[in-house]
Design an enzyme around this catalytic site. Structure first.
Site, mmCIF file in Angstrom:
data_model
loop_
_atom_site.group_PDB
_atom_site.id
_atom_site.type_symbol
_atom_site.label_atom_id
_atom_site.label_comp_id
_atom_site.label_asym_id
_atom_site.label_seq_id
_atom_site.Cartn_x
_atom_site.Cartn_y
_atom_site.Cartn_z
ATOM 1 N N CYS B 162 0.793 -1.232 0.000
ATOM 2 C CA CYS B 162 0.000 0.000 0.000
ATOM 3 C C CYS B 162 0.824 1.280 0.000
ATOM 4 O O CYS B 162 0.262 2.380 -0.010
ATOM 5 C CB CYS B 162 -0.951 -0.034 1.184
ATOM 6 S SG CYS B 162 -1.879 -1.583 1.209
ATOM 7 N N GLU B 301 -1.970 5.817 13.813
ATOM 8 C CA GLU B 301 -1.705 7.017 13.009
ATOM 9 C C GLU B 301 -2.211 8.278 13.719
ATOM 10 O O GLU B 301 -1.544 9.319 13.716
ATOM 11 C CB GLU B 301 -2.352 6.868 11.630
ATOM 12 C CG GLU B 301 -1.837 7.879 10.618
ATOM 13 C CD GLU B 301 -2.393 7.650 9.209
ATOM 14 O OE1 GLU B 301 -3.387 6.905 9.063
ATOM 15 O OE2 GLU B 301 -1.839 8.249 8.266
#
Lengths: 273, 404
Positions: B162, B301
């Site tokens: 990704c 994140e």
């Protein structure tokens, strides 16, 4: 032109397990040769489960960084950027995925799925060695080795640090032999570093046209019949083994050539081999 | 490492929100998701998958006859994007300026033409299709695009799951800095495939519902397909064009399919991107997050963003519009980031409302009009493979934000 030194080499093919065997050209008879190398960096359970591509990639990478560190060179594996190059990745995993999806997609193995990413070897290397710098995984069809070599040397030039290049391919299984009829298990790895006079040198330029040629011509005496796409590295390995100057042209694709000059060390203290 | 900035002189995307950047902007503005109840899995395998996906419409039309040997879903998707937004014309003009041998082509993908390989396996009578040398390997779509564009420089496929089509920006910067080429076409192409749909399902990462990035109720991702491209050239700093001003790459060295719990690799990549662009965290106006809507990714994140950036920075994931386009996510989200800078909008998050407790004040759910002079785009991948890109709206915005 981009220049670098070759600080470490690793190589594995059936019957040619390791750079010393490769360099001496001593082949183990097929009957007693291992079918794949052991990735000793991995924990025992993962070592067994690891696909062939991961095993061969980690094994040759380990050999190359060990050699690079063995001569007083400062090569810290944890800060070594890596370039993994493979035309097809792990074909047995691809075959498994395609066959499972055709029969029972809900039974797909999560382990096999995460083994299927092209950067599986890069990921396992980073986990096994604690390497936290950039890792890339590339493919370029028949020109995969040449492009991997270019990417690694460009990184040496622009980052001014040593870089690990690993090239590997695996044999096709099942119907995939139609897509990859020539693949065999093969891997090689190199630690390149900014140029110094004491080590074997490499210099590359990119030119027009797709040419494939080796000067001086030599019989590919070490592993002549190895048909893996990444085995384009063979001529480069042979030149390093011979320890003399050589020029190898690699097609970078349909319209460009990577001219690769290998230069024996200028000083007597030859570090490679 | 610090490389000179690069001008981004053309971009294009085809995603589930539509073909071309205008369709993407319109969907973003109107908060219209391109995600639908998935039917691809059942069409590909006969087995339905209870999820939503970002399928691109109109990929049933074969390539023109002269490209018949290359015809497959991935190459149709690439072809579609190449012919939007004047992209192929912009590359032609660049070829006229620099020559075809001085332009690199660097594309990211996780599956390339894999959907065609899967299809060949479905029936013993179609297995011989695997012998078509134009398809069935990871470089196949990149090779196709090189032929379509008539480029002759270095040409590689980056496949780090990704982060693939984010990493190509850094690779282009290196090739240009090394003097090997004068320009680069970068991008990514990934189609829906049975392997990624059922593979992510096997890992328990696929939501049965619409994905909800950073929402407390999120329970997984939706897979999407997309193609996108960008043309990178040495800048003429008088030009009013967006710039790639830095990039950072790192490895988690932790786990194959889960992020480092402290976001170590993510933080390292963000730090490296800021350092290479000579920027302080406080100068970042907007971050397009990786934000897959899995429990783990978004929590890690969000914590990294909260720890590293001031409350004035805005951050969001746009995967609720496009789905997670895997190897194409880097390019699609780079283009979204450039649109945010051009339009002066920090995009919110579609489908999500109630922020996870891990979210700091940076995470945006509603759109916010504001000047975006400096922006980052995050891409984090399997194998702990991270890449962060730093962009400036124009040379002036970068000059004002740069550390002395």
């Amino acid at each position: 032109m981009i220049e670098a030194s070759v600080l470490g080499i690793g190589a594995w093919a059936p019957g040619l397990a390791g750079w010393p065997a490769w360099r001496a050209g001593t082949r183990t008879p097929a009957a007693s040769a291992a079918t794949r190398p052991v990735a000793t960096l991995l924990p025992a359970a993962e070592r067994r489960r690891a696909p062939d591509g991961v095993s061969v990639a980690l094994s040759v990478a380990h050999e190359a960084v060990t050699m690079a560190g063995a001569h007083g060179n400062v090569v810290d594996v944890r800060t070594l950027p890596t370039v993994f190059a493979s035309a097809f990745g792990d074909l047995a995993i691809v075959d498994y995925l395609c066959a499972s999806l055709a029969s029972d997609p809900l039974a797909l193995s999560p382990t096999r799925f995460h083994h299927s990413v092209h950067n599986a070897a890069a990921g396992y290397w980073s986990i096994a060695t604690g390497a936290t710098e950039a890792a890339t995984a590339i493919a370029a069809g028949p020109a995969t080795f040449a492009n991997g070599l270019l990417e690694a040397l460009v990184q040496v030039a622009t980052r001014s640090t040593p870089v690990l290049l690993v090239a590997f391919d695996t044999p096709a299984t099942g119907p995939l032999v139609r897509a990859a009829p020539n693949a065999a298990l093969f891997g090689c790895a190199f630690v390149f570093a900014p140029r110094d006079d004491a080590s074997t040198g490499i210099a590359v330029t990119v030119g027009p046209g797709a040419s494939e040629r080796v000067v001086p011509r030599r019989d590919a005496r070490r592993a002549p019949a190895l048909p893996s796409p990444s085995a384009a590295a063979m001529a480069f390995l042979d030149a390093l083994a011979d320890g003399c100057d050589a020029t190898i042209d690699y097609a970078l694709g349909p319209a460009a050539t990577l001219r690769t000059r290998v230069t024996a060390p200028a000083l007597r203290a030859q570090r490679v081999g | 490492m610090s490389a000179p900035p690069l001008a981004i002189t053309a971009t294009t995307t085809t995603t589930a929100t539509g073909a071309g950047n205008a369709a993407l902007l319109d969907a973003l503005r109107t908060r219209t998701s391109g995600l639908r109840v998935d039917t691809f899995a059942e069409r590909a395998t006969g087995v339905a998958l209870d999820t939503w996906s970002g399928e691109v419409e109109g990929l049933d039309t074969p390539l023109p006859e002269s490209w018949a040997a290359f015809d497959c879903r991935s190459n149709r998707l690439a072809w579609d994007a190449l012919h939007r937004d004047g992209f192929a014309d912009a590359v032609r003009a660049s070829v006229a300026r620099h020559g075809p041998a001085r332009i690199a082509l660097l594309l990211g993908t996780s599956t390339s033409t894999f959907a065609a390989s899967e299809a060949a396996y479905r029936d013993a009578t179609t297995l011989d299709e695997l012998a078509n040398p134009r398809l069935h390997h990871l470089h196949a779509t990149t090779d196709f695009v090189q032929r379509v564009l008539g480029l002759e420089g270095p040409c590689m496929t980056v496949s780090t799951a990704c982060s693939s089509s984010a990493k190509v920006f850094g690779q282009a910067a290196r090739l240009i800095a090394a003097g090997l080429v004068d320009a680069a076409v970068v991008g990514g192409v990934d189609t829906l495939t049975a392997s990624t749909l059922f593979g992510f399902r096997s890992l328990g990462l696929v939501s049965r519902d619409l994905c909800r990035p950073f929402d407390a109720r999120r329970d997984g991702l939706n897979i999407g397909e997309a193609a996108g491209f960008a043309l990178l050239e040495r800048p003429d700093l008088r030009d009013d064009v967006p710039l790639l001003v830095g990039h950072g790459e790192s490895s988690d060295a932790h786990h194959m399919s889960a992020p480092h719990p402290d976001g170590r690799g993510a933080r390292q990549a963000i730090d490296a991107a800021l350092r290479s662009a000579s920027l302080a965290p406080s100068s970042v106006d907007y971050i397009n997050l990786h934000g897959t809507a899995t429990r783990q990714n978004d929590a890690v994140e969000a914590c990294a963003v909260r720890a590293l950036f001031p409350a004035t920075t805005r951050a969001s994931s746009t995967k609720g519009w496009t789905g997670h386009t895997l190897g194409a996510a880097g390019i699609v989200e780079a283009v979204v980031t450039l649109i945010a800078m051009r339009e002066g909008i920090a995009f919110g998050t579609v489908n999500s409302e109630a922020g996870d407790p891990s979210c700091g004040p940076q995470i945006l759910f509603e759109h916010e009009s504001r000047s975006v002079g400096i922006a980052l785009s995050n891409a984090f991948a399997f194998g702990g493979n991270n890449c962060v890109l730093a962009f400036a709206r124009d040379a002036d915005a970068w000059r004002r934000a740069r550390r002395p």
